[in-house]
Design a protein around this motif. Sequence first.
Motif, mmCIF file in Angstrom:
data_model
loop_
_atom_site.group_PDB
_atom_site.id
_atom_site.type_symbol
_atom_site.label_atom_id
_atom_site.label_comp_id
_atom_site.label_asym_id
_atom_site.label_seq_id
_atom_site.Cartn_x
_atom_site.Cartn_y
_atom_site.Cartn_z
ATOM 1 N N ALA A 205 0.846 -1.202 0.000
ATOM 2 C CA ALA A 205 0.000 0.000 0.000
ATOM 3 C C ALA A 205 0.879 1.249 0.000
ATOM 4 O O ALA A 205 0.607 2.217 -0.716
ATOM 5 C CB ALA A 205 -0.929 0.000 1.212
ATOM 6 N N LEU A 206 1.956 1.225 0.769
ATOM 7 C CA LEU A 206 2.852 2.396 0.806
ATOM 8 C C LEU A 206 3.449 2.642 -0.579
ATOM 9 O O LEU A 206 3.531 3.779 -1.041
ATOM 10 C CB LEU A 206 3.969 2.188 1.838
ATOM 11 N N LYS A 207 3.840 1.542 -1.241
ATOM 12 C CA LYS A 207 4.409 1.697 -2.602
ATOM 13 C C LYS A 207 3.368 2.310 -3.536
ATOM 14 O O LYS A 207 3.666 3.199 -4.335
ATOM 15 C CB LYS A 207 4.812 0.325 -3.162
ATOM 16 N N LEU A 208 2.128 1.820 -3.402
ATOM 17 C CA LEU A 208 1.059 2.332 -4.269
ATOM 18 C C LEU A 208 0.805 3.818 -4.012
ATOM 19 O O LEU A 208 0.601 4.601 -4.945
ATOM 20 C CB LEU A 208 -0.242 1.545 -4.036
ATOM 21 N N LEU A 209 0.853 4.204 -2.742
ATOM 22 C CA LEU A 209 0.614 5.616 -2.407
ATOM 23 C C LEU A 209 1.707 6.493 -3.015
ATOM 24 O O LEU A 209 1.435 7.601 -3.489
ATOM 25 C CB LEU A 209 0.542 5.819 -0.895
#
Length: 328
Positions: free
Chosen positions: A138-142
């Motif tokens: 999720a952090l990568k996607l953000l």
Amino acid sequence: MKEKILEIKNLTTRFHMVDRDITAVDSLSFDLGSHEILAIIGESGSGKSVTNLSIMKLIDEPGEISAESRILFRDGDKYLDLNKLSEKEMERIRGDRISMIFQEPSASFNPLFRLGSQVGESLHLHGKRNKEEAYHEALKLLAQVHIPNFSLRAQDYPFQMSGGMLQRMMIAQALACHPDILIADEPTTALDVTTQAQILGLLKEKQKETGMSVIFITHDLALVEDFCDRILILYAGSLMEEGNARDVISNPMHPYTRDLLRSIPKPGMFKDKDKLFAIPGKVPDPGEKIEGCPYAKRCTGCTAECLAKKPDITEKDGRKVRCFHAYS
Ligand SMILES: Nc1ncnc2c1ncn2[C@@H]1O[C@H](COP(=O)(O)OP(=O)(O)OP(=O)(O)O)[C@@H](O)[C@H]1O
Ligand code: SF4
Ligand SMILES: [Mg+2]
């Protein structure tokens, strides 16, 4: 068209109300190509959302997708008819192979949970990552959807984000499982024009990067020429016109498409005597039985023939149009 990822054949969705039946989508057929961006355009109530909720099989009672409707989704070298799948089978497809972003972020996020865990949730739900790995994804996607200070913002709750930021979060959430198809239901309608342009740019960037296909729903024809490959114009649940985006915008064949284009405000138009054109009348009541062309009551070119019978779709040079007196 490139290879098809989705073939919709005779999609009909009705709502059985106490006093009448509402046909929200009426024998609609269209295809979506691999890596293609298709815009579905129409005024409020034309059936855009119901079409896409039908594809996702998210129509609840009193709504019903007719048994004859075929929603063929390519799965490797075969097609699955989503209309024939059980709810359990659909759960495996939703959020994984086909995802949706909504006009209203509140439809996608639970106000009680932090955004980071919600953005990666589908990876965990579809068994692709454990909870911790899903959070890291999720952090990568953000970061990919350009959220500044993304690791801090992941700890925020939905109410702490601006509209544009929350839309980016929704896009990240929808992209988590690398869907084959992304359905974006008016994702920019509630945003100011600058943020709107940024979100469209982001969607296009992600589509190019991942090769996914996109169905982009909007009522705004002005947005789509550069953004989409093809356009489908919907009116009262029926296809009115379909074709390559540039062709439809530069040479609309259906009177409704022409009227929609005339309704787009242009800079400086209020300085002179020009007034913003508004299509007269309103979309038909969806419960109303219409014998002839659904657009007849608002069309300046309406003839006796138009009132007597609904025109069929004619196809020529990759264009489709439903009108007895289509422009050429
Ligand atoms: N749950 C429901 N029960 C009854 N009628 C419904 C329901 N959902 C949609 N409809 C009707 O189906 C028709 C199509 O609705 P839909 O939401 O697809 O329109 P839309 O083109 O997405 O409009 P908008 O631009 O306002 O979002 C409308 O007449 C609507 O009132
Ligand atoms: S069929 Fe007739 S009423 Fe319908 S859009 Fe064409 S000209 Fe207008
Ligand atoms: Mg809608």
